[in-house]
Scaffold this active site. Sequence first.
Site, PDB file in Angstrom:
ATOM      1  N   LEU A 515       0.828  -1.199   0.000  1.00 53.09           N
ATOM      2  CA  LEU A 515       0.000   0.000   0.000  1.00 53.09           C
ATOM      3  C   LEU A 515       0.860   1.246   0.000  1.00 53.09           C
ATOM      4  O   LEU A 515       0.451   2.308  -0.441  1.00 53.09           O
ATOM      5  CB  LEU A 515      -0.898   0.037   1.235  1.00 53.09           C
ATOM      6  CG  LEU A 515      -1.945  -1.065   1.334  1.00 53.09           C
ATOM      7  CD1 LEU A 515      -2.638  -1.000   2.682  1.00 53.09           C
ATOM      8  CD2 LEU A 515      -2.953  -0.926   0.219  1.00 53.09           C
ATOM      9  N   GLY A 516       2.052   1.129   0.542  1.00 50.35           N
ATOM     10  CA  GLY A 516       2.899   2.309   0.565  1.00 50.35           C
ATOM     11  C   GLY A 516       4.062   2.121   1.504  1.00 50.35           C
ATOM     12  O   GLY A 516       4.193   1.113   2.198  1.00 50.35           O
ATOM     13  N   GLY A 518       5.281   3.823   4.459  1.00 52.87           N
ATOM     14  CA  GLY A 518       4.925   4.821   5.473  1.00 52.87           C
ATOM     15  C   GLY A 518       6.108   5.089   6.380  1.00 52.87           C
ATOM     16  O   GLY A 518       7.195   4.565   6.164  1.00 52.87           O
ATOM     17  N   GLY A 519       5.879   5.899   7.377  1.00 51.92           N
ATOM     18  CA  GLY A 519       6.924   6.155   8.352  1.00 51.92           C
ATOM     19  C   GLY A 519       7.346   4.847   8.987  1.00 51.92           C
ATOM     20  O   GLY A 519       6.512   4.017   9.305  1.00 51.92           O
ATOM     21  N   GLY A 521       8.478   2.054   7.972  1.00 55.56           N
ATOM     22  CA  GLY A 521       8.405   0.746   7.343  1.00 55.56           C
ATOM     23  C   GLY A 521       7.387   0.710   6.219  1.00 55.56           C
ATOM     24  O   GLY A 521       6.789   1.714   5.878  1.00 55.56           O
ATOM     25  N   ASP A 634       4.907  13.073  13.000  1.00 55.88           N
ATOM     26  CA  ASP A 634       4.955  12.906  11.554  1.00 55.88           C
ATOM     27  C   ASP A 634       3.548  12.970  10.982  1.00 55.88           C
ATOM     28  O   ASP A 634       3.153  12.144  10.175  1.00 55.88           O
ATOM     29  CB  ASP A 634       5.654  11.599  11.182  1.00 55.88           C
ATOM     30  CG  ASP A 634       6.186  11.614   9.741  1.00 55.88           C
ATOM     31  OD1 ASP A 634       6.184  12.704   9.125  1.00 55.88           O
ATOM     32  OD2 ASP A 634       6.580  10.557   9.240  1.00 55.88           O
TER      33      ASP A 634
END
Length: 826
Positions: A515-516, A518-519, A521, A634
């Site tokens: 999915l992406g 992210g911060g 990981g 964040d």
Amino acid sequence: MERFRVVFVCIFLLISPVRISAISATLTPGQSIRDGETLVSAEGNFELGFFSPGSSNNRYLGIWYKQTTPGTSVWVANREKPIVDRLGVLNVTAQGVLVLFNSTNYAVWSSNVSRTAQNPVVQLLDSGNLAVKDGNDSNPDNFLWQSFDYPSETLLPGMKWGKNLVTGLDRYISPWKSSDDPARGDFAFRLDPRGRGYSQMLLMRGLAILFRTGTWNGFRWGGVPDTVSNTVYREQFVSTANESYYRFDLLNSSIPSRLVISPAGIPQRLTWIPQTNLWAPYSVVQIDQCDTYTLCGVNGICSINDQAVCSCLESFVPKTPDRWNSQDWSGGCVRRTQLGCNNGDGFLKHTGVKLPDMSDSWVNTSMSLNECGDMCLSNCSCVAYSNSDIRGGGSGCYLWFSELKDTKQLPQGGEDLYIRMAASELRSYEKKRSSSRRKLRRIIVGILIPSVVVLLLGLILFMRRRNPRRQAFTPSIRIENYKDESDRNDGMELPAFDFTTIEYATDCFSFKNKLGEGGFGSVYKGTLSDGQEIAVKRLSKDSGQGLTEFKNEVILIAKLQHRNLVKLLGCCIEGNERILIYEYMPNKSLDNFIFDQTNTNILDWQARLNIIGGIARGLLYLHQDSRLRIIHRDLKASNVLLDDSMNPKISDFGMARTFGGDQIEANTSRIVGTYGYMSPEYAVDGLFSIKSDVFSFGVLVLEIVSAKKNRGFFHPDHNHNLLGHAWRLWNEGRPLELMNKKIDDSSSLSEVIRCIQVGLLCVQQRPEDRPSMSTVVVMLSSEISLPQPKQPGFYTERSFSEQETSSSSIRSASRNNISFTVFEPR
Ligand SMILES: *[C@@H]1O[C@H](CO)[C@@H](O)[C@H](O)[C@H]1NC(C)=O
Ligand SMILES: *[C@@H]1O[C@H](CO)[C@@H](O)[C@H](O)[C@H]1NC(C)=O
Ligand SMILES: *[C@@H]1O[C@H](CO)[C@@H](O)[C@H](O)[C@H]1NC(C)=O
Ligand SMILES: *[C@@H]1O[C@H](CO)[C@@H](O)[C@H](O)[C@H]1NC(C)=O
Ligand SMILES: *[C@@H]1O[C@H](CO)[C@@H](O)[C@H](O)[C@H]1NC(C)=O
Ligand SMILES: *[C@@H]1O[C@H](CO)[C@@H](O)[C@H](O)[C@H]1NC(C)=O
Ligand SMILES: *[C@@H]1O[C@H](CO)[C@@H](O)[C@H](O)[C@H]1NC(C)=O
Ligand SMILES: *[C@@H]1O[C@H](CO)[C@@H](O)[C@H](O)[C@H]1NC(C)=O
């Protein structure tokens, strides 16, 4: 939150006494203990002596664990009066009084005895109790004096926590001022001091009540239901004509547990995990925002899982609807219809609640529920009743006589409360219910049953085709690597998934499921064998954080529950893998909507306003209401996920805490965050606070309004970023040009302007000028006039190059070069 973490670390490791000699477990008159000497209990569990807490050089007489965690203090004698040198001495007088002298023979502290003894003996017991006994009389009721009667910040097994109603002795725990100073802090966690001492504990700051455990229901505190059937300790509440107290006792003395209150005023139960040599948080006492005392005002009820946290009890309406609707619940609720006293009043049963505050209620422990109801009905000023004890089907009677305060709907457990209503209210309630029941029946017959049948058939076919090796989601009460009792309980707080389950669910973390990034990981979509969709965050492996530390943090984070936070479903720890499992958000993140030219039209103004309000409330909860005081660090559009109704849910909260390792100071060398959202003081000096989150929130608000990214913003007329652009338009009196599309109705226009103004207030240069999130929530939801914003931080031309420091791309830090500068005022 930073404070929170610091506290526990410090309380663990605060003492390193230089031991010259240890004396046997008893002292008799004429004997003394000098600084450097210690008294050790018979089996060596506890030690009494002088120590210096934290970084202080002051000396205190105290008791600490000797075996389990050398250095964990549990009691301090001279809390308020330190000894400044190492010449203190504890003497025992001929009458059995303990006196602590400083080097000029001034009595800094002394024990207080009302009786004297022929043959006094001072003994440090293996429970951690320092007792003055008469000879060999070991009955605690006959002790001349005992340290258990004067608790510090720790409640140990066997201590009586509460009041002796005959002598007036009130035993309560109060935190240290700081980890360096054991003096009594502002907070006290104590038996309700109002009236004759009701069977509930209150967390107080001065005279203000912050939190109420709920009344003792025979098994446990009514508002702290997660202490059910633990295998570490047994708890009881004793209430007689002479005394009223709580105590807990260990079921296995080799698994210690204690209740402590941190200098920040946060009570928590800790349990010793021998394998890791750590005190692990076992349970937090306050769970969610609804544990804030009278959050919903009088006659309100707080329910953390509802869209609106506060609502009025049935047959009550908000006292001031405007304020109530803008989430100011302090005014509470009033009856829609006055009670008719003997003209047909009745009771409506509310189930699963934490009973209202007991400040002016009445108790009879031998009445039945029916007698209780009759008694309430017969007294016109009685407004509610319930059983006082739920054991054995329920017994005893509580009556309430005025406003009902601090009632909470519990997600599980909870008791029955019968609330008085006027006859007409009862009738209309019944009508409403039966009509909705009829409607429901129609729905079930007409739609649900056929679709359930179809679904079941589909499911059976589907299951047959699935890989039979795929493992089921098993909410385990066990965390891998741990085998004994205490760990099982520790793990009970959060389901542990096993790694193979996660591998299957994500097709071995396949790229198509990603999915992406992210911060901290990568995030994958997964589907469990029962069809439940999950989001799987596989943390990168450079945390440097210990397993238990990680696990403990995760358990704490799992307790954070708010409808604007993504829910943590569980975790998986295997080898080097640290994986967090979250609820899956079908609409992905906010950046997919606001920054995407095709999707941005999906979000009309009301949807955007709803998103802004939701993020604000989620952040407020992290900052203030969760009582863990989490700074997100964040916050950005890609960390705000949207559920299927486009409600925002903040993700990655607590990550900075969980994965930040050493970053517990307010000044950090490794900056976690994303340029474009970082406040100047954080990006430049590494200083963060809740106000740096407020800055990020302000950026996000301006991004949502304008549908443009702050970072990478370009305008042909000037070199400002989005903040500078917004500031410029604001000063030129044309703020609406910031909005990416035209809005016609004027009420929305004023909302847009209000949002822009709040956004600009949040991104002001100086942290102290920025509002707190609680102010932001009020500003967004009311008509109060707002101050004029001052210059934002970071709004001007980029002039020097800086590596991107986002936590989400630490490993590819040189990929993007962006630049920024701290502007000079023009
Ligand atoms: C305390 O006890 C010690 C040793 O027993 C004695 O020398 C000293 O004088 C006592 N101090 C006081 C103030 O009584
Ligand atoms: C002992 O305590 C008294 C009273 O607080 C104080 O005046 C005196 O200076 C202290 N003595 C030493 C050596 O600190
Ligand atoms: C000591 O006892 C007296 C009377 O017995 C009481 O007034 C006083 O508050 C007590 N002091 C402490 C510290 O308990
Ligand atoms: C205490 O010890 C004495 C002897 O030292 C003994 O006679 C007496 O019975 C003991 N009392 C108790 C309560 O054990
Ligand atoms: C309360 O104390 C009195 C005397 O102090 C005693 O006679 C009585 O038995 C005690 N009651 C209870 C329930 O302990
Ligand atoms: C108490 O815990 C220890 C250590 O975990 C264990 O060895 C022992 O069997 C336990 N005792 C009981 C009575 O459960
Ligand atoms: C409590 O209720 C019982 C049963 O109705 C009654 O016998 C008893 O006197 C009551 N006690 C008090 C203190 O009111
Ligand atoms: C109703 O209860 C209140 C509070 O206990 C009491 O003061 C009042 O006398 C009662 N009234 C009647 C009629 O029993």
